[in-house]
Design a protein around this motif. Sequence first.
Motif, PDB file in Angstrom:
ATOM      1  N   ASN A 136       0.832  -1.202   0.000  1.00  0.00           N
ATOM      2  CA  ASN A 136       0.000   0.000   0.000  1.00  0.00           C
ATOM      3  C   ASN A 136       0.864   1.248   0.000  1.00  0.00           C
ATOM      4  O   ASN A 136       1.909   1.306   0.659  1.00  0.00           O
ATOM      5  CB  ASN A 136      -0.889   0.020   1.244  1.00  0.00           C
ATOM      6  N   LYS A 137       0.417   2.236  -0.721  1.00  0.00           N
ATOM      7  CA  LYS A 137       1.101   3.526  -0.754  1.00  0.00           C
ATOM      8  C   LYS A 137       0.165   4.600  -0.211  1.00  0.00           C
ATOM      9  O   LYS A 137      -1.061   4.440  -0.262  1.00  0.00           O
ATOM     10  CB  LYS A 137       1.543   3.847  -2.186  1.00  0.00           C
ATOM     11  N   PRO A 138       0.703   5.683   0.311  1.00  0.00           N
ATOM     12  CA  PRO A 138      -0.159   6.727   0.873  1.00  0.00           C
ATOM     13  C   PRO A 138      -1.012   7.385  -0.208  1.00  0.00           C
ATOM     14  O   PRO A 138      -0.660   7.381  -1.390  1.00  0.00           O
ATOM     15  CB  PRO A 138       0.842   7.717   1.477  1.00  0.00           C
ATOM     16  N   SER A 139      -2.140   7.966   0.213  1.00  0.00           N
ATOM     17  CA  SER A 139      -3.062   8.591  -0.725  1.00  0.00           C
ATOM     18  C   SER A 139      -2.529   9.918  -1.257  1.00  0.00           C
ATOM     19  O   SER A 139      -2.872  10.346  -2.355  1.00  0.00           O
ATOM     20  CB  SER A 139      -4.419   8.817  -0.050  1.00  0.00           C
ATOM     21  N   TYR A 140      -1.672  10.588  -0.477  1.00  0.00           N
ATOM     22  CA  TYR A 140      -1.114  11.865  -0.913  1.00  0.00           C
ATOM     23  C   TYR A 140       0.094  11.635  -1.821  1.00  0.00           C
ATOM     24  O   TYR A 140       0.730  10.569  -1.797  1.00  0.00           O
ATOM     25  CB  TYR A 140      -0.708  12.717   0.295  1.00  0.00           C
ATOM     26  N   LYS A 141       0.404  12.619  -2.623  1.00  0.00           N
ATOM     27  CA  LYS A 141       1.494  12.500  -3.575  1.00  0.00           C
ATOM     28  C   LYS A 141       2.862  12.623  -2.884  1.00  0.00           C
ATOM     29  O   LYS A 141       3.003  13.366  -1.920  1.00  0.00           O
ATOM     30  CB  LYS A 141       1.369  13.568  -4.661  1.00  0.00           C
ATOM     31  N   ASP A 221      -2.313  11.771  11.802  1.00  0.00           N
ATOM     32  CA  ASP A 221      -2.010  11.268  10.465  1.00  0.00           C
ATOM     33  C   ASP A 221      -1.099  12.255   9.742  1.00  0.00           C
ATOM     34  O   ASP A 221      -0.859  13.368  10.221  1.00  0.00           O
ATOM     35  CB  ASP A 221      -3.311  11.073   9.678  1.00  0.00           C
ATOM     36  N   HIS A 224       0.501  15.758   4.259  1.00  0.00           N
ATOM     37  CA  HIS A 224       1.206  15.714   2.988  1.00  0.00           C
ATOM     38  C   HIS A 224       2.712  15.778   3.222  1.00  0.00           C
ATOM     39  O   HIS A 224       3.165  16.009   4.345  1.00  0.00           O
ATOM     40  CB  HIS A 224       0.764  16.860   2.061  1.00  0.00           C
ATOM     41  N   THR A 254      -1.893  -4.444  -1.054  1.00  0.00           N
ATOM     42  CA  THR A 254      -3.105  -4.259  -1.839  1.00  0.00           C
ATOM     43  C   THR A 254      -3.385  -5.481  -2.695  1.00  0.00           C
ATOM     44  O   THR A 254      -2.471  -6.020  -3.332  1.00  0.00           O
ATOM     45  CB  THR A 254      -2.960  -3.036  -2.768  1.00  0.00           C
TER      46      THR A 254
END
Length: 318
Positions: A136-141, A221, A224, A254
């Motif tokens: 899994n990768k974070p949702s932010y860029k 959390d 960014h 994932t």
Amino acid sequence: MQKVYDIAIIGAGPAGIGTAIESFAFGIKDILLIEKAQNHSATIRTFYKDNKRVDKDWMGQKVECEGNIVFMDGTKETTLDLFDRLLDKHKIETMFNTEVEKVEKKQDLFEIFTTNNEKFLAKNVVIAIGKMGKPNKPSYKIPPSIKQFINFNLDKCGKGEKILVVGGGNSAAEYAYFLADSNDVTLNYRREKFTRLNPENEKIINEYVQKGKLKLKMGVDIDHLESEHGKPKVVFTDGSNEVYDRIIYAIGGTTPTEFLRKCGIELEGKKVAVDESYQTKTPGLYAAGDIVTETGGSIAIALNHGYAIAKHIKENQR
């Protein structure tokens, strides 16, 4: 004529190895094990730190091994040694460095297509690729200028670095206290308390915190990331920020949905839909390991999947 295998197994992790060995034990001889990495058990090799404890009863799940493989508590190294011995003893035909692109059923046979334009034929196919191959990768860029300092395992971690480990599971905890012996480490988890740690890891984390060897940043959390003079700057949701030498994400894996779709496999939520023998809705096409479970991660459960599949294939062998 091209050889037709009785069973082709995609993925040489515990579920794939378990299926191969149990199939051999049931007298199924034409077995092909296909793995995209250069060796078996790539997830264990990549994501487990050296000498990591490997428990049979993972996350409190009491598991009895049902097949011929005797799996006991041990370490990363003893687990890899066990799988080495099993594959060598049974002389399982294995294709490493071979990535499968898709699987199609034509009449009574499956065609297995690889990315290097090879094709294999099999009467039965088992998908045992797991989730951690796609972390899994974070949702932010992540800004391109700092990507070299972003990890999803322990690769390239040095000594004397200021490191942020992100996650609340056992992998995150183990990364954190392993690195804390030679680095300035902070473990960040978005919840106020750890809820998924096994007792041993929770004990070690508490000891490291009490001794001042590890810092916790709980209940907050990450909003960014930014680049500050080429280093990762983390901006948290509480408004605070910190610059680190390296960030390690340990936030699970994932389900490889695109690959499964190409194989005609349906999902129930985030897991593959299978029956009690781990067969999908396509007869002869099976799935095993953490892609068929909610929790995942248990080597003993994955081995039991392999036993159930091999038994079912033997019982229905034409």
